[in-house]
Motif scaffolding. Structure first.
Motif, mmCIF file in Angstrom:
data_model
loop_
_atom_site.group_PDB
_atom_site.id
_atom_site.type_symbol
_atom_site.label_atom_id
_atom_site.label_comp_id
_atom_site.label_asym_id
_atom_site.label_seq_id
_atom_site.Cartn_x
_atom_site.Cartn_y
_atom_site.Cartn_z
ATOM 1 N N LEU A 96 -24.845 -13.328 1.846
ATOM 2 C CA LEU A 96 -24.059 -14.123 2.864
ATOM 3 C C LEU A 96 -25.110 -14.933 3.253
ATOM 4 O O LEU A 96 -24.928 -16.053 3.874
ATOM 5 N N GLU A 97 -26.527 -14.542 3.624
ATOM 6 C CA GLU A 97 -27.764 -15.338 3.936
ATOM 7 C C GLU A 97 -27.392 -16.508 3.175
ATOM 8 O O GLU A 97 -27.770 -17.566 3.439
ATOM 9 N N LYS A 98 -27.626 -16.437 1.795
ATOM 10 C CA LYS A 98 -27.673 -17.500 0.622
ATOM 11 C C LYS A 98 -26.696 -18.280 0.951
ATOM 12 O O LYS A 98 -26.780 -19.645 1.020
ATOM 13 N N GLN A 99 -25.200 -17.872 1.165
ATOM 14 C CA GLN A 99 -24.193 -18.587 1.208
ATOM 15 C C GLN A 99 -24.202 -19.392 2.463
ATOM 16 O O GLN A 99 -23.719 -20.633 2.545
ATOM 17 N N LEU A 100 -24.504 -18.878 3.630
ATOM 18 C CA LEU A 100 -24.447 -19.462 4.876
ATOM 19 C C LEU A 100 -25.553 -20.281 5.284
ATOM 20 O O LEU A 100 -25.558 -21.192 6.143
ATOM 21 N N GLY A 101 -26.742 -19.933 4.412
ATOM 22 C CA GLY A 101 -28.170 -20.741 4.668
ATOM 23 C C GLY A 101 -28.729 -20.653 5.956
ATOM 24 O O GLY A 101 -29.247 -21.498 6.517
ATOM 25 N N VAL A 102 -28.443 -19.496 6.529
ATOM 26 C CA VAL A 102 -29.055 -19.149 7.897
ATOM 27 C C VAL A 102 -29.542 -17.602 8.051
ATOM 28 O O VAL A 102 -28.901 -16.697 7.116
ATOM 29 N N ALA A 103 -30.556 -17.440 8.328
ATOM 30 C CA ALA A 103 -31.399 -16.216 8.411
ATOM 31 C C ALA A 103 -30.699 -15.292 9.110
ATOM 32 O O ALA A 103 -30.129 -15.618 10.431
ATOM 33 N N PRO A 104 -30.350 -14.023 9.004
ATOM 34 C CA PRO A 104 -29.753 -13.015 9.886
ATOM 35 C C PRO A 104 -30.729 -12.736 10.854
ATOM 36 O O PRO A 104 -32.002 -12.653 10.725
ATOM 37 N N MET B 1 -19.481 -27.280 11.660
ATOM 38 C CA MET B 1 -18.192 -26.793 11.013
ATOM 39 C C MET B 1 -18.257 -25.181 11.140
ATOM 40 O O MET B 1 -18.995 -24.536 10.746
ATOM 41 N N ILE B 2 -17.133 -24.542 12.160
ATOM 42 C CA ILE B 2 -17.340 -23.252 11.868
ATOM 43 C C ILE B 2 -16.573 -22.464 10.518
ATOM 44 O O ILE B 2 -15.337 -23.173 10.489
ATOM 45 N N ARG B 3 -17.206 -21.449 10.080
ATOM 46 C CA ARG B 3 -16.955 -21.337 8.781
ATOM 47 C C ARG B 3 -15.575 -20.455 8.988
ATOM 48 O O ARG B 3 -15.409 -19.482 9.909
ATOM 49 N N LYS B 4 -14.636 -20.426 7.917
ATOM 50 C CA LYS B 4 -13.471 -19.798 8.144
ATOM 51 C C LYS B 4 -13.675 -18.424 7.541
ATOM 52 O O LYS B 4 -14.276 -18.204 6.324
ATOM 53 N N VAL B 5 -12.893 -17.410 7.964
ATOM 54 C CA VAL B 5 -13.161 -16.101 7.223
ATOM 55 C C VAL B 5 -11.640 -15.464 7.393
ATOM 56 O O VAL B 5 -10.928 -15.413 8.291
ATOM 57 N N PHE B 6 -11.285 -14.824 6.088
ATOM 58 C CA PHE B 6 -10.100 -14.308 5.784
ATOM 59 C C PHE B 6 -10.350 -12.729 5.882
ATOM 60 O O PHE B 6 -11.085 -12.204 5.031
ATOM 61 N N TYR B 7 -9.603 -11.917 6.647
ATOM 62 C CA TYR B 7 -9.561 -10.531 6.757
ATOM 63 C C TYR B 7 -8.167 -10.086 5.955
ATOM 64 O O TYR B 7 -7.193 -10.274 6.671
ATOM 65 N N ILE B 8 -8.092 -9.412 4.863
ATOM 66 C CA ILE B 8 -6.940 -9.349 4.056
ATOM 67 C C ILE B 8 -6.854 -7.868 3.639
ATOM 68 O O ILE B 8 -7.926 -7.221 3.439
ATOM 69 N N GLN B 26 -24.445 -9.850 12.181
ATOM 70 C CA GLN B 26 -25.815 -10.094 11.869
ATOM 71 C C GLN B 26 -26.459 -11.679 11.845
ATOM 72 O O GLN B 26 -27.684 -11.712 11.832
ATOM 73 N N PHE B 27 -25.442 -12.496 11.744
ATOM 74 C CA PHE B 27 -25.745 -13.867 11.761
ATOM 75 C C PHE B 27 -25.164 -14.641 13.204
ATOM 76 O O PHE B 27 -24.272 -14.557 13.471
ATOM 77 N N PRO B 28 -26.322 -15.491 13.443
ATOM 78 C CA PRO B 28 -26.234 -16.231 14.930
ATOM 79 C C PRO B 28 -25.307 -17.274 14.628
ATOM 80 O O PRO B 28 -25.642 -18.513 14.973
ATOM 81 N N LEU B 29 -23.912 -17.211 14.195
ATOM 82 C CA LEU B 29 -23.047 -18.030 14.012
ATOM 83 C C LEU B 29 -21.761 -17.757 14.538
ATOM 84 O O LEU B 29 -21.460 -16.771 14.790
ATOM 85 N N GLU B 30 -20.996 -18.733 14.745
ATOM 86 C CA GLU B 30 -19.680 -18.705 15.038
ATOM 87 C C GLU B 30 -18.630 -18.673 13.925
ATOM 88 O O GLU B 30 -19.256 -19.337 13.007
ATOM 89 N N PHE B 31 -17.803 -17.839 13.736
ATOM 90 C CA PHE B 31 -16.698 -17.595 12.668
ATOM 91 C C PHE B 31 -15.332 -17.962 13.230
ATOM 92 O O PHE B 31 -14.972 -17.492 14.177
ATOM 93 N N GLY B 60 -13.615 -28.217 2.802
ATOM 94 C CA GLY B 60 -14.838 -28.573 1.704
ATOM 95 C C GLY B 60 -15.733 -27.264 1.641
ATOM 96 O O GLY B 60 -16.882 -27.412 0.918
ATOM 97 N N GLU B 61 -15.586 -26.156 2.144
ATOM 98 C CA GLU B 61 -16.301 -25.056 2.494
ATOM 99 C C GLU B 61 -15.496 -23.830 1.599
ATOM 100 O O GLU B 61 -14.243 -23.550 2.130
ATOM 101 N N ARG B 62 -16.182 -23.047 0.848
ATOM 102 C CA ARG B 62 -15.414 -22.004 0.719
ATOM 103 C C ARG B 62 -15.044 -20.827 1.679
ATOM 104 O O ARG B 62 -16.118 -20.469 2.052
ATOM 105 N N PRO B 63 -13.877 -20.349 1.879
ATOM 106 C CA PRO B 63 -13.771 -19.390 3.011
ATOM 107 C C PRO B 63 -14.379 -17.989 2.554
ATOM 108 O O PRO B 63 -14.507 -17.873 1.467
#
Lengths: 270, 270
Positions: A96-104, B1-8, B26-31, B60-63
């Motif tokens: 995920l780190e590789k994909q997101l380009g952000v360190a955890p 761009m906020i990354r899209k996440v699917f829970y299936i 674990q990542f300092p991002l919004e999803f 343009g980004e893989r979910p």
């Protein structure tokens, strides 16, 4: 020999348990689980390692370990044990780190801690649901996100509570009783909140069983009464075009998820 | 761009959500998460694949995808989408199969379905907790697994409900009120269940805030009153040697887990 499983965390260990159970449920085996939460120091980790090693010596089999420890030093102590570690978090952090380009930036207690956004709203939802269970008051129906309807013992209360606890939804519920059956209709407080109504129904035979175990050989628990109530209530749902779900053989998780799916309520998670 | 996440999932998708949230936290991002439960047919899976592919074209980004689909044919449809699949279940099934020497026999809805052992006991615990909330009756205290004590708004109700919902524990709770403060003591029904008592306490300033938001500028919500109540109740806990935990800044999951750890109650999981 039943295999021993350790669920270990520096937090509540709820994530480790949920994940471990999901994976292990794929196997037709019994497991003997032990959960150890709040392993927040090297000292506590060493005690856990000793317990794992001891278990290996006693049983001759390596215990399985599902852990979600964030601190690398504490994690290393667990790694150094005789257990088999299925490191479900870290396995996915690198890709995920590789994909997101952000360190955890691992932070303790993030998943089931109070730092979660919306925590107060969730507690408010739980309190709302408690105060508006079983039609005990109609005063606050306008504030509900959803109002579950149904006969006594069809699953309204556990489903409402799950909706509030897991998803932060203000779920009221309203029972139809024996006395309502002759002339079944919606009270005004429900009529004006028609878009929030969601019905539960249940197989009458199962309802009869459930009521028997509570109040056996009563009119209330008789199969005849159960049949009448379910029939009347389902007719009401159809007449008033209230969506409904059959709760027979479904868990509260399944019922709650189906309600959310049908109503497009927000599925917040805690 | 906020990354899209699917829970299936072909079930409730609760496991997929819990796992996905734990990893992503674990990542300092919004999803931007979207949960799709009950994907039980190829047709439904194809609709989900179309939605994922559409999302890729639009953004343009893989979910990201976290799924827990058991049926391999349905899974393959999701795999064939443009999403990035983090297959948390199957990643661990192969090494576990090798270790356990038993082939997996995936069964639908095993994790959050009603096939779980102890489901009825869990519903009984939820109902017990509802009926024995806030000291509304003392009649059934002898049947409790645990009885939580504390002043109004210190977290008794949400903690009790979580204990019953998540762990199948019959948790009653009893409030100490303003009127009790002059001569604080345990009612008889609690005295004879001394070993089941567990206290909650809270920082008086936080309690004051919580009460203010419910009933502002009252005696009940005054900082002075909050201080008095907390002090008296903590003195009672110490005098009677009742174990207690401070709920300030703790989530219901953390409070419940600490209570189980301190009391060695069985930690069933649902």
């Amino acid at each position: 020999m039943i295999r021993k499983v350790f669920y270990i965390s520096d937090g509540t260990a709820i994530t480790a348990e949920v994940f471990g159970h999901a994976v292990l449920s794929q196997f037709p085996l019994e497991f003997d689980g032990l959960t150890i939460p709040f392993v927040e120091t090297i000292k506590k980790a060493e005690a856990v390692k000793a317990q794992i090693d001891d278990c290996f010596i006693t049983t001759g089999e390596r215990p399985l370990i599902f852990h979600s420890i964030v601190n690398p030093d504490i994690r290393d102590v667990i790694y150094s044990s005789e257990g088999l570690d299925y490191d479900f978090l870290n396995t996915f952090v690198a890709p995920l780190e590789k994909q997101l380009g952000v360190a955890p930036t691992p932070v303790l207690h993030r998943t089931h801690g109070k730092t979660n956004e919306g925590y107060d709203a969730r507690i408010e939802a739980i309190n709302y649901t408690m105060e508006n269970d079983d039609g005990q008051t109609m005063k606050h129906m306008d504030k509900a996100d959803i109002i579950l309807l149904g006969v006594s013992r069809c699953g309204k209360t556990p489903s409402s509570l799950y909706l509030s606890m897991q998803f932060g939804i203000k779920a009221a519920n309203y029972p139809f009783t024996e006395d309502d059956m002759d002339n079944l209709k919606l009270p005004d407080a429900l009529k004006r909140n028609k878009s929030k109504l969601f019905g539960l129904t249940i197989d009458p035979v199962r309802l009869h069983e459930i009521r028997q175990s509570r109040l056996s050989n009563s009119r209330y628990s008789s199969l005849r009464q159960c049949r009448t109530e379910v029939k009347e209530v389902e007719m009401l749902y159809k007449r008033e075009r209230i969506p409904f779900v059959n709760t027979t053989n479904q868990s509260v998780e399944e019922i709650a998820t189906k309600i959310i799916e049908a109503t497009h309520l927000d599925r917040n998670n805690f």
